[in-house]
Motif scaffolding. Sequence first.
Motif, short mmCIF file in Angstrom:
data_model
loop_
_atom_site.label_atom_id
_atom_site.label_comp_id
_atom_site.label_asym_id
_atom_site.label_seq_id
_atom_site.Cartn_x
_atom_site.Cartn_y
_atom_site.Cartn_z
N LEU A 49 0.81 -1.21 0.00
CA LEU A 49 0.00 0.00 0.00
C LEU A 49 0.85 1.27 0.00
N GLN A 50 2.06 1.18 0.54
CA GLN A 50 2.93 2.35 0.57
C GLN A 50 3.37 2.79 -0.83
N LYS A 51 3.24 1.90 -1.81
CA LYS A 51 3.70 2.19 -3.17
C LYS A 51 2.60 2.77 -4.06
N VAL A 52 1.36 2.76 -3.57
CA VAL A 52 0.21 3.12 -4.40
C VAL A 52 -0.15 4.59 -4.19
N LEU A 90 -7.87 6.34 -5.76
CA LEU A 90 -6.58 6.43 -6.45
C LEU A 90 -6.44 7.80 -7.09
N GLU A 91 -5.33 8.43 -6.84
CA GLU A 91 -5.07 9.77 -7.36
C GLU A 91 -5.09 9.75 -8.89
N ARG A 138 4.62 -3.99 -7.77
CA ARG A 138 5.37 -2.99 -8.51
C ARG A 138 4.36 -2.01 -9.13
N VAL A 139 4.65 -0.72 -9.00
CA VAL A 139 3.74 0.31 -9.46
C VAL A 139 4.46 1.22 -10.45
N VAL A 176 -2.18 4.22 -13.73
CA VAL A 176 -1.45 3.58 -12.64
C VAL A 176 -1.41 2.09 -12.95
N LEU A 177 -0.23 1.57 -13.22
CA LEU A 177 -0.04 0.15 -13.47
C LEU A 177 0.39 -0.52 -12.17
N MET A 178 -0.35 -1.53 -11.73
CA MET A 178 -0.03 -2.27 -10.50
C MET A 178 0.17 -3.73 -10.87
#
Length: 463
Positions: free
Chosen positions: A119-122, A158-159, A218-219, A226-228
């Motif tokens: 979650l810290q990467k999103v 999501l921003e 990986r983001v 936004v690719l997750m």
Amino acid sequence: PARATPRHERQGEGRGVMEEEIPQPATANRGLRAAVAAVASIAVFALVAVAVIALQRGDGGKADQGSPADTGRVSLTKADLARLVADHASALRAKDESAFLAPFSGTAKDGQRRTYANLQKVPFKETGFEIRRTNGRLENSFGGGVKVELDVAFVHQLEGVDATPVQEGYRWTVEQKSAKDRPVVTAVAGMPYTKLRPDDADQFVAYPAPWDLYPDLRVTRTAHIVLMNSAEQDSAARAAAPRLEQAAQNLLSTWRSKGPQGQPVAPGFALTLEPDATKFATLYGQGGRAGGEAGIAVEMQRPHALDRPFGGSRLLVKDPAVRVGTHEMTHAMLMPLTGKIQVTGLGGTQNWVIEGIAEYLAGGGLDDRGGLSALRRTGFTGRLPEQLMFYGGNATRQAANYELGRLALKFMADKYGEDKMFAFVAAQYAEPDSLDRQIKDATGLDTAAFTSAWADYVRSTLK
């Protein structure tokens, strides 16, 4: 071809101190099978429900008086559960891993440690957790512990992707062994939908998201995407990002310049590249039903909403082809326009409109996937595709229905202008029961006359 969320109409169930009925999506598809939403009613979300607690305890609401240690009674109160969830939300916002993990034990803690790191990467605009309902007794008066299932919504935005906050549903198993112990979350799963039939697949409210499934998320972020992805797909996702971003820009620019103004379309897109069929069919609560789809668009519910029930979408593709991505991005862009929760296969936005606009915008208004050939093989009846049977039959029949939708909108755009056609699409998403009036507004014809003129157009195209 691509589809969107396969889900049965499901009604939320449960009893406890805090309850809300969640709008449930329905089986249908927006891609190769369009996403529709199911009939549901939302009860007022309440953190206070003293009457319900009293009924569960059978003590006239006086169970909080006295000391549990004096009676051997073990109970979880509304305050205990509310505090558990509020502290969890505060910990995520404060980036406090220890506090985030504090309520969990065993394998549940291990899983939440992975989720916290992901979650810290999103790029979130906002996050929060809200109780939806409890399942099970909150009290044990016979000296044993208590165990309840607590349905918790992860409300997030999501921003640059979601038009409004949306929700993912978790089900926590909360246990308290004695009056002296604190409540502990011993298991985490998805918040399930109620099944229509016992043999239906287990499906969940947008769970698991990529941050729940992948050990090392990986983001990749571009201006509108936004690719997750998993670590294994990181290189492929990064390589595809510039092409997908250009497609997103083209799509949004076309709609903004020619579509109706002031509409709440999605500003961007969240996309996951997942070629593994099992993982593909598991993500976002689909129930693990692997299919042959190249991509899907999964609707994301807004919390506490009946009108405009979807705040965004999550896109899954098995390969990063721009054609598939654009088709699914069209579904995602228009999803927030949806104005009505609908019954499976009945009512709702016409599937020929949903798939027709995705094919039109993804293919530039051209038949670039052999739809006309499929239509020639199945035969043309002169009628628009039936709503209930749109996704029925074999792949050729489905491809022909997609092409009929594309041709209907292309005919409208060619004869009456793209602005009229886009306004028609937006209106149909918002008010699906007003098809006849919307056709009249766009073309000046009643539905029968429009269908007849369109049928002549299709026959001339098939020659």
